[in-house]
Design an enzyme around this catalytic site. Structure first.
Site, mmCIF file in Angstrom:
data_model
loop_
_atom_site.group_PDB
_atom_site.id
_atom_site.type_symbol
_atom_site.label_atom_id
_atom_site.label_comp_id
_atom_site.label_asym_id
_atom_site.label_seq_id
_atom_site.Cartn_x
_atom_site.Cartn_y
_atom_site.Cartn_z
ATOM 1 N N HIS A 69 27.251 -10.966 61.238
ATOM 2 C CA HIS A 69 28.117 -11.205 60.261
ATOM 3 C C HIS A 69 27.516 -11.785 59.013
ATOM 4 O O HIS A 69 28.507 -11.407 58.095
ATOM 5 C CB HIS A 69 29.413 -11.855 60.793
ATOM 6 C CG HIS A 69 29.140 -13.513 60.775
ATOM 7 N ND1 HIS A 69 28.627 -14.089 61.777
ATOM 8 C CD2 HIS A 69 29.291 -14.269 59.648
ATOM 9 C CE1 HIS A 69 28.670 -15.567 61.387
ATOM 10 N NE2 HIS A 69 28.972 -15.579 60.050
ATOM 11 N N ASP A 114 27.033 -10.914 68.060
ATOM 12 C CA ASP A 114 26.794 -11.012 66.650
ATOM 13 C C ASP A 114 25.173 -11.433 66.143
ATOM 14 O O ASP A 114 24.955 -12.745 66.077
ATOM 15 C CB ASP A 114 27.785 -12.163 66.297
ATOM 16 C CG ASP A 114 27.894 -12.579 64.708
ATOM 17 O OD1 ASP A 114 27.307 -11.713 63.924
ATOM 18 O OD2 ASP A 114 28.237 -13.705 64.207
ATOM 19 N N SER A 210 26.247 -20.712 59.895
ATOM 20 C CA SER A 210 26.207 -19.832 60.807
ATOM 21 C C SER A 210 24.776 -18.890 60.697
ATOM 22 O O SER A 210 24.276 -18.891 59.574
ATOM 23 C CB SER A 210 27.230 -18.750 60.890
ATOM 24 O OG SER A 210 27.661 -18.248 59.587
ATOM 25 N N GLY A 211 24.447 -18.249 61.657
ATOM 26 C CA GLY A 211 23.217 -17.616 61.687
ATOM 27 C C GLY A 211 21.934 -18.594 62.031
ATOM 28 O O GLY A 211 20.838 -18.358 62.435
#
Ligand SMILES: *[C@@H]1O[C@H](CO)[C@@H](O)[C@H](O)[C@H]1NC(C)=O
Ligand SMILES: *[C@@H]1O[C@H](CO)[C@@H](O)[C@H](O)[C@H]1NC(C)=O
Length: 295
Positions: A69, A114, A210-211
């Site tokens: 994402h 994701d 995130s990630g």
């Protein structure tokens, strides 16, 4: 209907954390601490025009794993910055040669699988400040109660700014059934996800984290941070990571079928200051998907 006892116990642990967890220290990540410089040499900052968007983890000489994402921009506009400690300082910067989203990636609102692999435009020479992190051994998702940590340059306050210095935070793995129940994520949690909680309220990863990798066993990437709630410290919407172990066959296959590159373009050194295009406050581009949730 009575919830099963184990769920009840975990719920009580969470509530206890809420009640007793007043953190009197200056808060970062939200509620984290400065990482020792270059103690996580696998950390990657995914940036657009010099602005931090997401974290990532170096897996190999020329591959980075992150959350799918995070890749809403054309990859030509993105850069991967390695060996970084303080955001905005010059560091080795790579273009993206190739992007491979997980074939069953489902974007929001049903965020699933994701994960994305990004191939660097060149090979990293391992050093003290840049070093890949290994994939987990076995296929098992980390067990409930396991102690983990994560790091990132995400928001340190809400509303607020990106961290300057890399922040880290200790967390533990929550019971997945509890996390999926109607008080928590209400059915949004798939078996390949990991729900996490810090020790006290007011501590959580936030936008821009995130990630980034969740590490539960030294030297291995257990998860990739995927989503949380709009209010990052809402304890009933704990942060959720994608478990990496079930995806290692896919990751290995992609890496194998896209063998090493000849060393072509030398990496650049990032010099674009983020503040040029965006005022430092907020860095509005940063990604942390806010999970959909029904009340
Ligand atoms: C969470 O609940 C949803 C809806 O009931 C279900 O489809 C999913 O498999 C559950 N996840 C887990 C990990 O059990
Ligand atoms: C976020 O959630 C926490 C914990 O549930 C609560 O104390 C806080 O007031 C909330 N913040 C906002 C801005 O809603």
């Amino acid at each position: 209907m009575e919830p099963p006892q184990s769920e009840m116990l975990l719920l009580l642990m969470v509530l206890e954390a809420l009640w007793t967890g007043g953190n009197t220290f200056e808060t970062h990540i939200i509620g984290g601490r400065d990482a020792v410089p270059h103690s996580r040499p696998y950390m990657v900052s995914l940036q657009k025009s010099g602005c931090h968007q997401c974290g990532g983890v170096l897996l190999h000489q020329n591959w980075v794993l992150t959350a799918a994402h995070c890749l809403t921009q054309p990859t030509q506009q993105l850069r991967l910055v390695l060996g970084l400690h303080v955001l905005g300082e010059p560091s080795l910067t790579y273009r993206i040669r190739k992007m491979v989203l997980h074939p069953e990636y489902k974007p929001a609102p049903h965020l699933e699988n994701d994960l994305a692999l990004l191939k660097l435009d060149g090979k990293v020479k391992p050093s003290k400040t840049i070093l890949p992190l290994a994939l987990p051994q076995g296929r098992q998702v980390v067990a409930t109660g396991t102690r983990c940590s994560l790091a990132g340059w995400g928001l340190t306050h809400q509303p607020g700014q990106m961290a300057r210095v890399l922040q880290e935070l200790d967390l533990r793995v929550l019971d997945i059934r509890m996390c999926n129940n109607s008080r928590f994520w209400h059915g949004d949690i798939s078996p390949h996800m990991i729900c996490l909680a810090a020790d006290s309220k007011g501590q959580a990863p936030c936008k821009g984290d995130s990630g980034g990798p969740v590490v539960c066993r030294r030297g291995q990437v257990a998860g990739i941070l995927s989503f949380s709630s709009k209010n990052c410290t809402d304890i009933f919407k704990p942060p959720v990571a994608v478990a990496v172990a079930p995806y290692t066959p896919w990751i290995k296959k992609v890496l194998r079928h896209n063998g090493p590159l000849p060393h072509l373009d030398p990496p650049e050194v990032a010099l674009i200051p983020c503040s040029k295009e965006h005022p430092a406050a907020g860095q509005p581009g940063a990604q942390m998907y806010e999970g959909t949730n029904k009340p």
